[in-house]
Design an enzyme around this catalytic site. Sequence first.
Site, PDB file in Angstrom:
ATOM      1  N   ASP A  30       0.857  -1.170   0.000  1.00  0.00           N
ATOM      2  CA  ASP A  30       0.000   0.000   0.000  1.00  0.00           C
ATOM      3  C   ASP A  30       0.903   1.233   0.000  1.00  0.00           C
ATOM      4  OD1 ASP A  30      -2.979   0.865   0.781  1.00  0.00           O
ATOM      5  OD2 ASP A  30      -1.575   2.135   1.884  1.00  0.00           O
ATOM      6  N   GLU A  60      -4.572   2.395  -4.285  1.00  0.00           N
ATOM      7  CA  GLU A  60      -3.119   2.504  -4.169  1.00  0.00           C
ATOM      8  C   GLU A  60      -2.505   1.223  -3.645  1.00  0.00           C
ATOM      9  OE1 GLU A  60      -4.658   3.605  -0.125  1.00  0.00           O
ATOM     10  OE2 GLU A  60      -5.318   4.031  -2.143  1.00  0.00           O
TER      11      GLU A  60
END
Length: 131
Positions: free
Chosen positions: A11, A55
């Site tokens: 992430d 993301e």
Amino acid sequence: EHSPMTIVLMDIDYFKKYNDALGHPAGDDCLRRVAGLLTEAFGRSADLAARYGGEEFVVLLANTASNEAAEQVERLQGLIANASVMHPASDISPRVTLSMGIASCIPIRDEDPISAEKQKRVGAIYFYHWK
């Protein structure tokens, strides 16, 4: 065949703040840069890297034990650091950083549920170790 399979979850830290500060076109450029570095760090033909959220990225590593994956994760961390992508809104660094987790197992066809549950617990330990 009893070969290890490893998954790496990652992430981009504070990516929403990145988009808020620099705009979505800059965020898209950041995602492309990170994806390129993923390809560089995990570039074997059997490796599979994919974006699975805004993301978040995932890498599946066939025939790779957790210690080998950890070396590749460390390589990726170095590539990210050397790329020096500025992040003006991060709470932890002036540059883009990634949080990552690793989980490994040896898939066994027709395994019993207890073994599968044990493998999940071991995988969770690796994930939190690298987060």
